[in-house]
Design an enzyme around this catalytic site. Structure first.
Site, PDB file in Angstrom:
ATOM      1  N   LYS A  51       0.801  -1.224   0.000  1.00 20.88           N
ATOM      2  CA  LYS A  51       0.000   0.000   0.000  1.00 20.88           C
ATOM      3  C   LYS A  51       0.834   1.275   0.000  1.00 20.88           C
ATOM      4  O   LYS A  51       0.365   2.332  -0.424  1.00 20.88           O
ATOM      5  CB  LYS A  51      -0.933  -0.004   1.211  1.00 20.88           C
ATOM      6  CG  LYS A  51      -2.095  -0.985   1.126  1.00 20.88           C
ATOM      7  CD  LYS A  51      -3.162  -0.489   0.179  1.00 20.88           C
ATOM      8  CE  LYS A  51      -4.419  -1.325   0.277  1.00 20.88           C
ATOM      9  NZ  LYS A  51      -5.494  -0.820  -0.593  1.00 20.88           N
ATOM     10  N   SER A 305       0.815  -9.939  -0.532  1.00 14.70           N
ATOM     11  CA  SER A 305       0.563  -8.497  -0.481  1.00 14.70           C
ATOM     12  C   SER A 305       0.831  -7.843   0.863  1.00 14.70           C
ATOM     13  O   SER A 305       0.968  -6.619   0.932  1.00 14.70           O
ATOM     14  CB  SER A 305      -0.890  -8.216  -0.898  1.00 14.70           C
ATOM     15  OG  SER A 305      -1.792  -8.867  -0.024  1.00 14.70           O
TER      16      SER A 305
END
Length: 508
Positions: A51, A305
């Site tokens: 992110k 992720s």
């Protein structure tokens, strides 16, 4: 649209704050699945998630006046840390609205990075609405976690790294999907450089907003969203990511909580790193893809992720891993309540099989129901062999391996049938993990509705799982359902669940 994303990717200055993460071969997974499996290690970023790329790439495009005014966002963790770190580096004030249910580890991480944390609401949607109100009130700039071209381009830099780090194009790339920023960024780049590479998106079964949107041909809003993989718990995918996915995503797969837990273990065994549930989605989906299409010899990449895992969630993950790997089966078996019958039943299971648990309590002079867990190294075939053997020996048996109530509650509370409890209804709930959540349930309940069963376990998640039995007169059951819906808590009626009927239903 993909052309515009690629243009922005090529000029994205994400390495001011982000790292070029490793692309590592997973030798154990590769050998077991007979394919070359590579892990793109976004869990190794400074904030332990991809992110940071999108957040920073959006914020470097702020105007001078926007920088002076400050930014705001809503997030349950990973995006919040990306915005806070970026703001800290750029000298910008950042307000981060987080749900009150956010685990302390994530709240504290944002505060350490300099973010001004505001706790509001029990869910991301409630926090987001509050953030949007503050945006207008204080004239701040909202940094969207996924529905923004610059955010998507920041995530797309992962694709450039994958292309550089591997000697040839991958056959398949597996990508977790929440709001869709990650998959739309990667797919936009890959499909223009290597159109033959298949892009597969992975979602939890109980948070499959992209899967349902692509089926419907339009964005839909899920009625309920499962929160185990909190990093992808999104009720509606972004508008921009959806449009990109329609042309750049080849297929979507959904996976269960148990399959996600098994994937966390797979990643750990190959890397000694612990991925968060959302971070392990790609590996869970890749295994399902291999099983569905019986492929071998392919070059496949899985984007890991993130790794923002609460330590106390590991207990829940480890409990569910064996079932997710098809190495444990759960059964409810009825046996005769006579001397020697228990021994005979155990002998039938076989002394070469490991019993993972056994729950039993005397409740009837003629028959007994036992809740048993059996290790099944042979997977589904061995489970089926056990079922066939029990049927051949005339044992009534129920396969409980996929029964969510059994796995969350029943296995910890088997204790016999209640006596003299009338009009009992059974429901499974998700309560926000915060003070007052249970009180909210109780405070407006009619005094004529009596709680007859209650089981709760904290799994280190934003929501606790609760099993409740309530005595409700038949003529008031419609009113009770209306009351439950008014609370806003996700719930499931478990009245007909075989686990309830076999182990917990009151007798008279």
């Amino acid at each position: 649209m993909p052309e515009e994303i690629l243009r922005r990717v090529l000029t994205a200055p994400v390495y001011d704050v982000a790292s070029e993460t490793a692309l590592e071969l997973a030798p154990l997974l590769s050998k077991r699945l007979q394919n070359q499996v590579w892990l793109k290690r976004e869990d190794l970023q400074p904030v332990f998630s991809f992110k940071i790329r999108g957040a920073y790439n959006r914020m470097v495009h702020l105007s001078e006046s926007e920088r002076k005014a400050g930014v705001i966002t809503a997030s349950a963790g990973n995006h919040a840390q990306g915005v806070a770190l970026s703001a800290n580096k750029m000298g910008i004030d950042a307000t981060i609205v987080m749900p009150r249910t956010t685990p302390p580890i994530k709240v504290n991480a944002v505060r350490r990075l300099g973010g001004n944390v505001v706790l509001e609401g029990d869910s991301f949607d409630e926090a987001s609405r509050f953030a949007k109100a503050l945006e207008v009130e204080k004239k701040l700039t909202y940094i969207h976690p996924y529905d923004d071209l610059d955010v998507i381009a920041g995530q797309g830099t992962i694709a450039l790294e994958i292309l550089r780090q591997h000697s040839k194009p991958f056959d398949v790339i597996f990508i977790p999907v929440g709001g869709g920023g990650l998959i739309s960024g990667i797919a936009s780049v890959i499909k223009q450089v290597s159109p033959s590479t298949r892009i597969i998106g992975i979602e939890p079964e109980d948070a499959a907003s992209m899967t349902e949107a692509l089926k419907a041909g339009e964005r839909i809003v899920l009625d309920q969203v499962g929160i185990f993989a909190d990093g992808v718990a999104v009720a509606q995918v972004g508008e921009i990511p959806f449009r990109i996915a329609q042309t750049c995503v080849d297929e979507m797969f959904t996976v269960t909580t148990d399959e996600i837990c098994a994937a966390v273990k797979d990643i750990f065994e190959d890397t000694r790193a612990i991925a968060e549930p959302a971070g392990a989605l790609s590996v869970a989906g890749m295994k399902k893809f291999v099983d569905k299409y019986a492929v071998s010899g392919l070059d496949m990449a899985c984007v890991v992720s993130g790794a923002n895992m609460n330590f106390d969630r590991l207990r829940h993950v480890s409990e569910r891993t064996e079932i997710g790997e098809k190495r444990e089966a759960l059964f409810a078996v009825t046996i005769r309540e006579t001397p020697g019958s228990f021994k005979k039943f155990c002998e039938l299971l076989g002394n070469r099989r490991s019993i993972t648990e056994f729950n039993y309590r005397y409740s009837d002079s003629k028959q007994a129901v036992v809740f048993v867990g059996v290790r099944t190294e042979g997977g589904h075939a061995e489970k089926q062999a056990i079922l066939n053997s029990l049927h051949q020996h005339t044992y009534p048996v129920q396969d409980m391996s996929d029964n969510e109530m059994a796995k969350l509650h029943l296995r910890y509370m088997v204790g016999g049938h209640a006596k003299g409890v009338n009009n009992e209804l059974l429901y499974r709930f998700e309560f926000p993990e915060r003070p007052g959540a249970l009180l909210k349930f109780l405070i407006n309940m009619s005094e004529e509705w009596n709680i007859s069963l209650f089981h709760y376990r904290n799994h280190g998640a934003a929501y606790g799982r609760v099993l409740i039995g309530v005595q409700v007169p038949p003529e008031q059951q419609a009113d009770f359902e209306i009351y439950l819906k008014s609370l806003g808590y996700p719930f499931v009626n478990e009245q007909e669940n075989p686990g309830y009927q076999l182990f917990l239903r009151p007798t008279h």
